[in-house]
Design a protein around this motif. Structure first.
Motif, PDB file in Angstrom:
ATOM      1  N   LYS A 214      47.372  24.571 -22.551  1.00 44.14           N
ATOM      2  CA  LYS A 214      47.694  25.905 -22.883  1.00 44.14           C
ATOM      3  C   LYS A 214      48.818  25.790 -23.716  1.00 44.14           C
ATOM      4  N   LEU A 215      48.870  26.218 -24.897  1.00 46.69           N
ATOM      5  CA  LEU A 215      49.841  26.184 -25.748  1.00 46.69           C
ATOM      6  C   LEU A 215      50.568  27.416 -25.958  1.00 46.69           C
ATOM      7  N   ILE A 216      51.740  27.773 -25.370  1.00 49.83           N
ATOM      8  CA  ILE A 216      52.579  28.869 -25.310  1.00 49.83           C
ATOM      9  C   ILE A 216      53.553  29.054 -26.472  1.00 49.83           C
ATOM     10  N   VAL A 217      53.367  30.148 -27.260  1.00 52.70           N
ATOM     11  CA  VAL A 217      54.237  30.098 -28.421  1.00 52.70           C
ATOM     12  C   VAL A 217      55.246  31.500 -28.150  1.00 52.70           C
ATOM     13  N   VAL A 218      56.591  31.447 -28.223  1.00 48.02           N
ATOM     14  CA  VAL A 218      57.516  32.353 -27.979  1.00 48.02           C
ATOM     15  C   VAL A 218      58.628  32.350 -29.008  1.00 48.02           C
ATOM     16  N   THR A 253      41.745  23.239 -32.516  1.00 49.76           N
ATOM     17  CA  THR A 253      41.264  21.970 -32.047  1.00 49.76           C
ATOM     18  C   THR A 253      42.318  20.982 -32.634  1.00 49.76           C
ATOM     19  N   MET A 254      42.938  20.286 -31.638  1.00 47.53           N
ATOM     20  CA  MET A 254      43.926  19.434 -31.851  1.00 47.53           C
ATOM     21  C   MET A 254      43.424  17.907 -31.828  1.00 47.53           C
ATOM     22  N   LYS A 255      43.643  17.162 -32.939  1.00 44.54           N
ATOM     23  CA  LYS A 255      43.293  15.746 -33.159  1.00 44.54           C
ATOM     24  C   LYS A 255      44.466  14.998 -32.538  1.00 44.54           C
ATOM     25  N   CYS A 256      44.158  14.549 -31.467  1.00 46.57           N
ATOM     26  CA  CYS A 256      44.964  13.578 -30.785  1.00 46.57           C
ATOM     27  C   CYS A 256      44.678  12.301 -30.893  1.00 46.57           C
ATOM     28  N   ARG A 257      45.496  11.293 -30.403  1.00 48.73           N
ATOM     29  CA  ARG A 257      45.325   9.832 -30.585  1.00 48.73           C
ATOM     30  C   ARG A 257      44.174   9.372 -29.478  1.00 48.73           C
ATOM     31  N   LYS A 258      44.081  10.009 -28.467  1.00 41.99           N
ATOM     32  CA  LYS A 258      43.180   9.842 -27.206  1.00 41.99           C
ATOM     33  C   LYS A 258      41.819  10.705 -27.369  1.00 41.99           C
ATOM     34  N   GLY A 259      41.956  11.428 -28.550  1.00 41.73           N
ATOM     35  CA  GLY A 259      40.756  12.018 -28.467  1.00 41.73           C
ATOM     36  C   GLY A 259      40.832  13.696 -28.964  1.00 41.73           C
ATOM     37  N   VAL A 260      39.953  14.601 -29.443  1.00 42.71           N
ATOM     38  CA  VAL A 260      40.160  15.784 -29.697  1.00 42.71           C
ATOM     39  C   VAL A 260      40.534  16.696 -28.147  1.00 42.71           C
ATOM     40  N   VAL A 261      41.344  17.465 -28.384  1.00 42.12           N
ATOM     41  CA  VAL A 261      41.806  18.560 -27.319  1.00 42.12           C
ATOM     42  C   VAL A 261      41.790  20.126 -27.824  1.00 42.12           C
ATOM     43  N   LEU A 372      53.697  16.051 -33.472  1.00 46.75           N
ATOM     44  CA  LEU A 372      54.619  15.984 -32.120  1.00 46.75           C
ATOM     45  C   LEU A 372      53.936  16.866 -30.993  1.00 46.75           C
ATOM     46  N   LEU A 373      53.093  18.029 -31.385  1.00 47.07           N
ATOM     47  CA  LEU A 373      52.474  18.493 -30.321  1.00 47.07           C
ATOM     48  C   LEU A 373      51.247  17.539 -29.771  1.00 47.07           C
ATOM     49  N   ALA A 374      50.620  16.831 -30.683  1.00 44.91           N
ATOM     50  CA  ALA A 374      49.452  15.947 -30.325  1.00 44.91           C
ATOM     51  C   ALA A 374      50.031  14.945 -29.402  1.00 44.91           C
ATOM     52  N   LYS A 375      51.341  14.400 -29.774  1.00 48.94           N
ATOM     53  CA  LYS A 375      51.752  13.233 -29.154  1.00 48.94           C
ATOM     54  C   LYS A 375      52.145  13.625 -27.421  1.00 48.94           C
TER      55      LYS A 375
END
Length: 860
Positions: A214-218, A253-261, A372-375
């Motif tokens: 869950k990504l919350i933008v405020v 769809t985030m591209k992270c080092r450990k896989g897509v999230v 940074l978010l993916a990390k």
């Protein structure tokens, strides 16, 4: 050792001393039934205690024991054994012979293993093994079929025995603090069955990682949050982006080092009217982006405001704040570059993971923000927790689809589960609970639920599929209420929803949630009309300024690091029946304050936003002023307790200076004067009782003075009346007539509700029954609670007080022979005015309490 000659002794309490040993001669006390040696400095206990064969209670907790003698296994009559808060690395297998044992406390030790022989303790209802060093527990514990409470939190468990599925009586299972189990905090707050279903489901060959976050933008309005979300999703920039009306939900769809999230993005509106709603959707299992701009030179204030709110509402049980990335947005726009001391603010808020200069139009910093978010997401263990394959299929089938309805009944949910292979009804319940806790498919089936009767209010069967449906409609209702000057009727609700909610029952559902969240209250003088205090015009009435000049007033203030919008509005919802009416019959309430009135006393409660404070000023006759001041203070403390990270400073005014209430209360307890530092008179000593007496009488604060405790028995249909009763009980407590009260709504999530109910019932001296036909039709009440209360009453330990809320069958029940309130058994709903009925109830309970206190004094 001569105590060993007291062979007729049945109870011996030596707890809370400094004993380093006890003589073996105590083993000769063969008539002993209860022995307490807790809170000493014992490093061992003599094996001779194994001869106390009629002993039923043995308390050895809070010592320095490194072992216990196996001879204790001969205590076959023992029902309660407490060995917690010691230094035990093991316990003897002989304890498995204690087959009468119902409670076994082994928590807060250094246990690395548990003997499988404990699986023979088939009468055990409570086993606490938390805060040890267990890497596993024996599968034999699955034979403890009477077990209702099992705590294994804060160990080193890497697995849970499959046999635990046989623990069908389990009502509380705590597995938190075992990260190797791979269970998220949200799943761990579920019911035991749901926890075990989720855990064992994740071990199956067809289990799949959730790969969700869950990504919350405020941020404030016009900070460019929506443009930022579009940029993260790779969408083109829009020059004239519309402002977000409530919460805009989308997936990225985030591209992270450990896989897509898949990130479920919640873009929160920046307008002030919506801020008080945000808290209900902030959560621990989230990553936050705070968008700041320098357009109005308010970036420092904005940063402090939002970061304090995030800390207040997003901090986990261990005190850790959620990861936050600060986007310094609109960087390429002249006059919009945020000026911020990044090091200083990160020092105050260490959960900030970084700062990124962004501009959505030019694309500056967007890629850096994505990385940074993916990390951060890669480092969150719960993101990739595994989900049972069939559960995942149900979850995916519930994903929003164009044209599909936003909610379904629970029967329809069950059918959907069965279509995807989840056939067991209990497993369907578990899945619904887990989906709600994960924020994937919200359902509020527990709202209005009566767990004792199995009957539920209208929300019981409503399952919300789209979080957006709930958030969007709640925000629309609040905005409509603002346009209508804070009040709404059924027609106004329909207009707010623009007939998007085709089922009238679901409109009631939404308003029920508004009341549950303490955003609105039902107007007592008109059916189908609600008041939304935070949407009222923020204009205080004439005469408020006179409170500042009142010479003999009780004054209290609360100072906050972050003052959430709507805090006073929640207090207004709770105390709305005490809001004063003007000569023109208009209620004296506004968005940031209200005037309350009771028995000639008046209280002004209002927000001072410029100082991040809430002020309470109470005037009137001494006794009435104390009662109203104490009630307002207790309600504010209750609200603060529900927001763990808020932590305000509470101060009372004395000698023109503000003094922390915690200091005054501590000094009174210790018998000290309180030194008040002044600007021009040095430090002035005062008697702290003088200030504390303004909120409660001295006997109410003295733990050595006995007062009766209240147990409230009610049905969920009477929840509103229960809350009104609680206000009266709080006043009686501050008057020194009661020690406090309890009801089943106070049960913590995961606790054993059955054992909690009986435990508090057994400790009570007054049993209040909010009597309705619905209550008398509740099996648990008529089969368990009332019969147990009658047993205690016949033993002289308790008084039953029926409160007659409505005419009905109560005169044909066992309650008819009791002294009922209101007086003469006239139902509360027939009293005009209703306040007179409540006064009769309060006076009747006060008389019972005073009688019990006098009897206790006579015995003393």
């Amino acid at each position: 050792p001569e105590l060993g000659a007291l062979t007729a002794l049945t109870e011996l309490r030596l707890n809370n001393n400094q004993l380093s040993s006890v003589p073996p001669e105590l083993g000769a006390l063969t008539a002993l039934k209860a022995l307490s040696l807790s809170n000493n400095q014992l490093s061992s206990v003599p094996p001779e205690l194994g001869a106390l064969t009629v002993l039923t209670t043995l308390r050895l907790h809070s010592n320095q024991l490194s072992s216990v003698p196996p001879e204790l296994g001969a205590l076959t009559a023992l029902k309660a054994l407490s060995l917690s808060y010691n230094q035990l690395s093991s316990v003897p297998p002989e304890l498995g012979a204690l087959t009468a044992l119902t409670t076994l406390y082994l928590h807060e030790n250094q246990l690395s293993s548990v003997p499988p022989e404990l699986g023979a303790l088939t009468a055990l209802t409570e086993l606490r093994l938390n805060n040890n060093q267990l890497s596993s527990v024996p599968p034999e514990l699955g034979a403890l079929t009477a077990l209702m409470t099992l705590s294994l939190s804060n160990n080193q468990l890497s697995s849970v025995p499959y046999e635990f599925r046989e623990l069908t009586a389990l009502q509380m299972l705590n597995l938190s603090g075992n990260p190797r189990l791979g269970l998220s905090p949200q799943i761990l707050t579920s019911s035991p069955r749901a926890i075990l279903d989720a855990y064992f489901g994740s071990l199956g060959e067809d289990s799949r990682p959730l790969n969700e976050v869950k990504l919350i933008v405020v941020g404030r309005g016009a900070a460019g949050k929506t443009s930022l979300v579009r940029a993260l999703r790779g969408e083109p920039f829009r020059e004239d982006e519309d402002s977000t009306p409530g919460i805009a939900l989308s997936d990225w769809t985030m591209k992270c080092r450990k896989g897509v999230v898949t990130a479920h993005v919640w873009d929160f509106a920046g307008q002030v009217i919506t801020h008080s709603l945000h808290q209900f959707f902030f959560s621990v299992r989230s990553v936050y982006v705070l968008a700041l701009t320098g357009r109005e030179n308010s970036e420092r204030e904005d940063a402090e405001y939002w970061l304090r709110l995030i800390r207040a509402f997003g901090t986990d049980a261990d005190g850790n704040g959620p990861p936050v990335i600060v986007a310094l947005n609109k960087w390429d726009v002249e006059g919009c570059q945020p000026k911020l001391d990044r090091g200083a603010i990160q020092e105050r808020y260490p959960f900030i993971r970084g700062f990124v200069e962004t501009d959505c139009k030019s694309g500056r910093g967007v890629e850096k923000l994505q990385k940074l978010l993916a990390k951060e997401v890669d480092g969150l263990p719960y993101v990739r927790e595994k989900f049972k394959g069939t559960w995942d299929e149900v979850r995916r089938s519930l994903a929003p689809k164009p044209g599909a309805r936003s909610y379904m009944s629970f029967d329809q949910f069950r059918k959907r589960c069965a279509d995807h292979g989840v056939i067991d009804p209990d497993e369907q319940e578990s899945l619904a609970e887990v989906l709600h806790n994960l924020g994937i498919a919200l359902n509020y089936r527990s709202f209005g639920e009566d767990r004792r009767s199995g009957r539920h209010a209208r929300l019981r069967e409503a399952t919300v599929l789209k979080p957006h449906w709930l958030t969007d409609n709640v925000y629309k209702i609040v905005r409509k209420a603002e346009a209508e000057h804070g009040t709404l009727d059924n027609e106004g609700v329909e207009k707010a929803l623009r007939r998007r909610v085709e089922n009238p029952a679901m409109r009631d559902y939404l308003m029920g949630l508004m009341e549950l969240f303490e955003i609105a209250y039902a107007a007592p003088d008109a059916r189908g009309r609600w008041v939304v205090p935070q949407a009222l015009p923020d204009v205080q009435p004439k005469g408020v300024e006179l409170f500042a000049k009142a010479p003999d007033a009780t004054r209290l203030r609360y100072s906050y690091q972050a003052l959430p919008e709507g805090l006073v509005a929640r207090a207004i919802v709770r105390l709305h029946d005490l809001v004063e009416r003007s000569k023109s019959k208009k209620k004296q309430q506004w968005a940031s304050g209200a005037i309350f009135e009771r028995d000639g006393a008046r209280a002004l409660l209002r927000t001072e936003p410029q100082d991040r404070q809430v002020m309470l000023t109470v005037t009137g006759p001494t006794d009435a002023r104390r009662q109203l001041a104490g009630l307002c203070r207790d309600e504010m403390r209750s609200i603060h307790a529900e927001i763990p990270g808020l932590d305000p400073t509470e101060e009372a005014q004395e000698e023109g200076e503000w003094v922390p209430m915690s200091t005054l209360e501590y000094d009174e307890q210790e018998g000290n004067d309180t030194g008040i530092p002044t600007r021009d008179r040095g430090t002035i000593p005062i008697d702290p009782r003088r200030v504390n007496d303004r909120f409660s009488v001295e006997s109410a604060r003295d733990d050595k003075v006995w007062k009766p405790r209240v147990f409230i028995c009610y049905s969920k249909e009477s929840s509103l009346q229960r809350k009104k009763l609680e206000q009266r009980l709080k006043i009686l407590k501050n008057e020194g007539k009661l020690d406090g009260h309890w009801h089943d709504h106070m049960i913590d999530p995961g606790d054993s509700w059955h054992s909690e109910i009986l435990d508090h019932l057994n400790k009570a001296q007054i049993f209040i029954v909010l009597t309705t036909d619905a209550l008398l039709a509740t099996d648990y009440v008529t089969d368990i609670e009332i019969p147990r209360a009658i047993e205690l009453e016949e033993a002289g330990k308790l008084v039953i007080v029926p409160v007659i809320l409505e005419a009905g069958r109560w005169e044909e029940s066992v309650l008819a022979s009791r002294q009922v309130v209101p007086k003469k058994g006239s139902p509360l709903n027939e009293w005009r005015p209703r306040s007179a009925g409540w006064k009769s109830i309060s006076d009747g309970i006060a008389r019972v309490a005073e009688s019990l206190i006098e009897k206790r004094k006579g015995r003393a």
